[in-house]
Design a protein around this motif. Sequence first.
Motif: not given
Length: 162
Positions: A95-123
Amino acid sequence: MISVLFVCLGNICRSPMAEAVFRHQVKERGLEDRIAADSAGTGDWHLGKPPHEGTRALLDRLGISYEGIRARLVRPADFESYDYIVCMDSANERDVRRLFGCRSSERAQVLKFMDLLPEKKTADVPDPYYTGNFEEVYELVDEGCGRLLERICSERLNESRV
């Protein structure tokens, strides 16, 4: 000032918990003059409301402040206002990526929270609004916020754990 926006569905459970925990960790490190946090939701059901009573009870028990946190919608301007936009689940990220569309930003880095915890079994961070398991969410949020803070210190502040 480095800024982080946590995003979930209604902005009353997961993202305000992450905002409060992250602010607490930032304050413990003495970095509140260099790093700021906020939260928002992709849905408008709870606008202006404080965090869910389950989130508040858990944070109260742990002595973590949620003062000033009120539900709001994520908005296109957030893409230019925040350095890190951290989505609590895959649907929020989509939803966030859709809201922001295809614009690129030199500032914003969009990430999924669980990507910070790759060893966990939940996405995705489970939504305690439906599961009622605020403790499980807190454990993921606490660990993930710690990793995010380390990442920011390393990438942006050229510091490591104190």
